[in-house]
Design a protein around this motif. Sequence first.
Motif, short mmCIF file in Angstrom:
data_model
loop_
_atom_site.label_atom_id
_atom_site.label_comp_id
_atom_site.label_asym_id
_atom_site.label_seq_id
_atom_site.Cartn_x
_atom_site.Cartn_y
_atom_site.Cartn_z
N SER A 160 30.92 -43.90 -16.57
CA SER A 160 30.13 -44.79 -17.41
C SER A 160 30.86 -44.97 -18.75
O SER A 160 31.79 -44.23 -19.06
CB SER A 160 28.72 -44.23 -17.62
OG SER A 160 28.79 -42.98 -18.23
N PHE A 161 30.39 -45.92 -19.55
CA PHE A 161 31.12 -46.32 -20.76
C PHE A 161 31.25 -45.17 -21.77
O PHE A 161 30.28 -44.54 -22.16
CB PHE A 161 30.39 -47.48 -21.43
CG PHE A 161 31.09 -48.02 -22.63
CD1 PHE A 161 31.92 -49.12 -22.53
CD2 PHE A 161 30.95 -47.41 -23.87
CE1 PHE A 161 32.58 -49.62 -23.64
CE2 PHE A 161 31.61 -47.90 -24.99
CZ PHE A 161 32.42 -49.00 -24.87
N GLU A 203 28.14 -37.98 -11.82
CA GLU A 203 28.01 -38.98 -12.89
C GLU A 203 27.29 -38.38 -14.10
O GLU A 203 26.47 -39.03 -14.74
CB GLU A 203 27.31 -40.25 -12.38
CG GLU A 203 28.08 -40.86 -11.20
CD GLU A 203 27.56 -42.21 -10.73
OE1 GLU A 203 27.09 -42.99 -11.58
OE2 GLU A 203 27.66 -42.48 -9.53
N ARG A 205 27.48 -37.30 -17.70
CA ARG A 205 28.26 -37.43 -18.94
C ARG A 205 28.37 -36.07 -19.64
O ARG A 205 29.42 -35.71 -20.16
CB ARG A 205 27.61 -38.43 -19.89
CG ARG A 205 27.64 -39.84 -19.39
CD ARG A 205 26.82 -40.75 -20.30
NE ARG A 205 27.44 -40.94 -21.61
CZ ARG A 205 28.35 -41.87 -21.88
NH1 ARG A 205 28.77 -42.67 -20.93
NH2 ARG A 205 28.85 -41.98 -23.09
N ARG A 285 36.05 -49.95 -15.73
CA ARG A 285 35.75 -49.77 -14.31
C ARG A 285 36.70 -50.66 -13.51
O ARG A 285 37.19 -51.67 -14.02
CB ARG A 285 34.32 -50.16 -14.01
CG ARG A 285 33.34 -49.10 -14.53
CD ARG A 285 31.92 -49.51 -14.19
NE ARG A 285 31.01 -48.51 -14.68
CZ ARG A 285 30.25 -47.75 -13.88
NH1 ARG A 285 30.31 -47.87 -12.58
NH2 ARG A 285 29.42 -46.87 -14.40
#
Length: 288
Positions: A160-161, A203, A205, A285
Motif C-alpha cells: 500500500s502507499f 498486507e 503496514r 503498484r
Amino acid sequence: MVVKAPAKINLGLAVLKRRSDGYHDLLSIMQQVSLADTLTIEPVRGAGLSFSCSDPSLNGEDNLVCRAAALLAAQTRKALPGVKIDLYKNIPVEAGLGGGSSDAAAALSALNRYWRLDLTAQTLGELGSRLGSDIPFCLQGGTALASGRGEVLQPLPGLSFFWVVLAVPAGLGLSTASVFRALNLEGAPRPPIRRLIAAVQRESREEIVNWLEERHTNSLEAGVVAAYPRLMALKKRMRELGLVPVMSGSGPTFFALTGGARLAGNAVRILRDEGYRAYLCWTERSTR
Ligand code: C5P
C-alpha cells in the motif's frame, strides 16, 4: 513514445551463497518507486539506433539501453526501422536503485512495441536477465520476491502507499560487482526475509515498518557502511529526522518508508540543504 523507467528499492536483501558462476544466490523483496528516468523514442530515417543520454558519462554504446536494443534486434530477421532514443536520467547512478536496469527494461518493452516484435513478457524477461539480474523485476514492477541471482520472481501483494525518502551522499557511487566482491559472506548477517514476506503477504503496514527496524535488513550493508563512514553519518542524520534508514541493494542509497508526508518532505529538504542527493517519491503498484 515517451516511457518512464522507475527505480526500485530492496525492502530486505539476504545473500545466501556464492555460486560457481560468480553470482550470489539471494532473497529480496523488491519494490518499485516513483522516481524515474525518461526514455523518448522517435523514428528516424534508415536503420540503426542513435542514442543520447543527459548524463554524458553514460552516453556510449555500452549503455544498457543500447545493449537491450541490440539484443532485441538480434531476435528477428526483419529489417527494423531506425530509432533514436534519448535517455533523461533522474535516478542516481551506481546507487543500488536499479536505474540502469530499469532503463534497459523500458527499452526492451518499448522497442518490442515499436518494432512490432510481439515477444511475450516471459521472453522479454529471459532476454532482460541476460543483461542484468534486476531487469526481469524492472519489466514487471510492483512488489515481488526475488530469488536466484535476483531474476527469479514471485509476485507479492502490492505494497500500500508509502512515502519513500531516498538519500545518498553526493558523488558516491558503488559498482554492484565490487560490493559483492568485497563481501565476507561468512561474517555477513542474514536478515530474516521470511518474516518480511509474511508481513507483506498479510498486507500489514505495521509489521513491515517494524521489520525495517530490524538490526540487519541487508547482508551487504555492514560491509559498505564500514568502507564509507559518510554513510554512517547519513544513517544517523536520517534517524535524527525521525526516519528508519535502510540500505537499498548494493548501496549506497538509504531509503525510509513513512506514512507522514510532512515528515518525509521536511527530511528531504534538510538532507538536500546539507549537501545530500535526496528525493521524495512513493511506492508504485505494478501496472501490468
Ligand atoms: O546482474 P548484474 O549485471 O546487475 O550484476 C553485476 C555484478 O554484481 C555481477 O557481475 C556480480 O559480480 C554481482 N552480482 C552477484 N550476485 C547477484 C547479482 C550481482 O554477485 N545476485
